[in-house]
Design a protein around this motif. Sequence first.
Motif, PDB file in Angstrom:
ATOM      1  N   ALA A 197       0.912  -1.290  -0.054  1.00 11.73           N
ATOM      2  CA  ALA A 197       0.053  -0.059  -0.068  1.00 11.73           C
ATOM      3  C   ALA A 197       0.962   1.158  -0.127  1.00 11.73           C
ATOM      4  N   ALA A 249      -1.712   5.741   2.304  1.00 13.85           N
ATOM      5  CA  ALA A 249      -2.581   4.859   2.842  1.00 13.85           C
ATOM      6  C   ALA A 249      -2.062   4.480   4.294  1.00 13.85           C
ATOM      7  N   TRP A 250      -0.884   4.244   4.548  1.00 11.24           N
ATOM      8  CA  TRP A 250      -0.385   3.618   5.965  1.00 11.24           C
ATOM      9  C   TRP A 250      -0.602   4.890   7.054  1.00 11.24           C
ATOM     10  N   CYS A 297      -3.259  11.374  -2.490  1.00  8.59           N
ATOM     11  CA  CYS A 297      -3.553   9.972  -3.008  1.00  8.59           C
ATOM     12  C   CYS A 297      -2.366   9.216  -2.990  1.00  8.59           C
ATOM     13  N   THR A 298      -2.406   8.250  -4.137  1.00 10.84           N
ATOM     14  CA  THR A 298      -1.092   7.222  -4.242  1.00 10.84           C
ATOM     15  C   THR A 298      -0.307   7.881  -5.277  1.00 10.84           C
ATOM     16  N   GLY A 332      -6.915   3.340  -3.218  1.00 10.72           N
ATOM     17  CA  GLY A 332      -6.383   2.623  -2.278  1.00 10.72           C
ATOM     18  C   GLY A 332      -5.735   3.285  -0.905  1.00 10.72           C
ATOM     19  N   ALA A 333      -5.480   4.470  -1.188  1.00 11.87           N
ATOM     20  CA  ALA A 333      -4.998   5.341  -0.075  1.00 11.87           C
ATOM     21  C   ALA A 333      -6.115   5.734   1.094  1.00 11.87           C
ATOM     22  N   SER A 345      -9.075   3.220   1.147  1.00  7.76           N
ATOM     23  CA  SER A 345      -9.527   1.992   1.425  1.00  7.76           C
ATOM     24  C   SER A 345      -8.555   0.927   2.066  1.00  7.76           C
ATOM     25  N   LEU A 346      -7.492   1.104   2.298  1.00  8.45           N
ATOM     26  CA  LEU A 346      -6.586   0.303   3.308  1.00  8.45           C
ATOM     27  C   LEU A 346      -7.151   0.336   4.773  1.00  8.45           C
ATOM     28  N   THR A 396     -12.876   7.994  -2.051  1.00  5.77           N
ATOM     29  CA  THR A 396     -11.782   8.606  -1.936  1.00  5.77           C
ATOM     30  C   THR A 396     -11.810   9.932  -2.809  1.00  5.77           C
TER      31      THR A 396
END
Length: 195
Positions: free
Chosen positions: A48, A52-53, A86-87, A115-116, A118-119, A132
């Motif tokens: 990820a 995201a973390w 975001c990512t 993904g940022a 939804s993790l 997002t």
Amino acid sequence: MTGMIGTAAGRSGVPGEIAGEGVVVVARGEAARAELGPVRSRIPSLYADPLAWLVVDAVDDALSTRADELDAVRDEVAVILVSALCTLQTMEALARSARSGRVSPLRFAGASPGGAGSLACVVRGFKGPSLTLATGPGQGIPVARTLARSWLRSGAAEYVVVSVHHTEEDGGHRVRSTVLGAGPDLRRALPVPGR
């Protein structure tokens, strides 16, 4: 440093309240890093983006006093992320690696902008709606507020976790997460089916 989400716009630099109109703040948390660098995954075979973390860390901080309450209804917890970044870091790394003819399938999956946000759903087991908003706080917070109110009012979610990513003046990153719930008058405002 800017103030918490949900404080007056004049003090926080954030436009307006995230709560109000029947939506109440249940919990708040935040996490910050001087820079977004590689993060060791807590989940095997999962990559990820570092942002995201950071979102997960902010959500964990917000839930530090309410985790049991939200875990009990995790199927009804929605998540919204507001971030212009975001990512992007993972997307840029993929673009660099693609020049060599090899792209990591794990990083490819981790590059999705969604993904940022939804993790946090994956880590916490939340199964409500998630979205997002790939925009800055100025444009994203009003949209997040409207969506959260709608999801809470309609019963699509019991709680909505709204996380907002800020890039600090010194280049650091901060995510503030606010857990929202329906106030006593919000659900009463729903029309009765068949009437």
